[in-house]
Design an enzyme around this catalytic site. Structure first.
Site, PDB file in Angstrom:
ATOM      1  CG  ASP A  19      -2.130  -1.169   7.352  1.00 38.57           C
ATOM      2  OD1 ASP A  19      -3.019  -1.307   6.481  1.00 38.57           O
ATOM      3  OD2 ASP A  19      -1.785  -2.105   8.096  1.00 38.57           O
ATOM      4  CG  ASP A  60      -1.849  -6.489  -0.960  1.00 36.98           C
ATOM      5  OD1 ASP A  60      -1.132  -6.328  -1.960  1.00 36.98           O
ATOM      6  OD2 ASP A  60      -1.956  -7.589  -0.385  1.00 36.98           O
ATOM      7  CG  PHE A  99       4.606  -9.418   4.112  1.00 30.69           C
ATOM      8  CD1 PHE A  99       3.256  -9.539   3.797  1.00 30.69           C
ATOM      9  CD2 PHE A  99       4.973  -9.289   5.442  1.00 30.69           C
ATOM     10  CE1 PHE A  99       2.293  -9.537   4.799  1.00 30.69           C
ATOM     11  CE2 PHE A  99       4.018  -9.291   6.448  1.00 30.69           C
ATOM     12  CZ  PHE A  99       2.672  -9.425   6.126  1.00 30.69           C
ATOM     13  CG  ASP A 155       0.048  -7.841  11.391  1.00 33.54           C
ATOM     14  OD1 ASP A 155      -0.543  -7.162  10.544  1.00 33.54           O
ATOM     15  OD2 ASP A 155      -0.211  -9.044  11.613  1.00 33.54           O
TER      16      ASP A 155
END
Ligand code: IMP
Ligand code: MG
Length: 173
Positions: free
Chosen positions: A93, A96, A145, A152
């Site tokens: 997804d 980071d 975020f 999620d």
């Protein structure tokens, strides 16, 4: 909640990524390997645009972090079919720190993959501490975020059809 990337923009971008995958994998069967749980929604949309034979594999990875250490990645590949000699398209997804993608590429190489291409829907700008360059990237996003479209916060919000930014004061459920 602030919408960072709308449902329409996601759809267009996933179509464009699928076009590139269709061009690049036209000559060989491959396995789409989704990193659980965040890549599920992206995987489901992407594969429905792929026009060549492929299998699906799933691998689970989670990192346990605290504020001082980078975190340990725990990998569970119990659901993964035998990928020895296979060409893989590894999906996540979001990129980071880069740890998840880099470690899983290594893990899948050790298991004998013939080749591995990597694809992330999102890439946070300025966050990578491990040198890893995805072959396909959906969107570059600021260091915020984000949730929705599989991503999620404390295992909630994955079902949202868009990518959103949670307000800073959102309580942990
Ligand atoms: P990395 O190993 O640091 O690259 O982190 C990748 C993983 O961290 C992703 O698979 C996500 O599960 C999680 N992650 C990183 N940033 C976010 C975010 O903004 N929202 C939700 N999950 C995130
Ligand atoms: Mg994840």
């Amino acid at each position: 909640m602030e919408v960072l990337i709308s449902e329409d923009r996601i759809r267009e971008r996933v179509e464009a990524l699928a076009d590139r995958v269709n061009a690049d994998f036209a000559d060989r069967p491959f396995v789409v390997v989704g990193i659980l749980t965040g890549s599920l929604v992206f995987l489901a949309d992407l594969i429905r645009r792929i026009q060549h034979p492929h299998q699906i594999g799933l691998i689970h990875a989670s990192s346990y972090r605290n504020s001082t250490t980078p975190g340990t990645l725990v990998v569970n590949d119990g659901l993964l079919p035998d990928i020895k000699g296979k060409h893989l398209l590894l999906l996540d997804d979001i990129l980071d720190s880069g740890q998840t993608l880099a470690r899983l590429v290594e893990h899948l190489q050790h298991k004998g993959a013939a080749s591995i291409r990597t694809c992330v829907l999102l890439r946070k700008i300025g966050r990578q501490t491990i040198a890893v360059e995805p072959d396909y990237t959906g969107f570059e996003i600021p260091d915020k975020f984000v949730i929705g479209y599989g991503l999620d916060f404390a295992d909630d919000y994955r079902h949202l059809p868009f990518i959103g930014v949670l307000p800073d004061n959102t309580p942990h459920p």
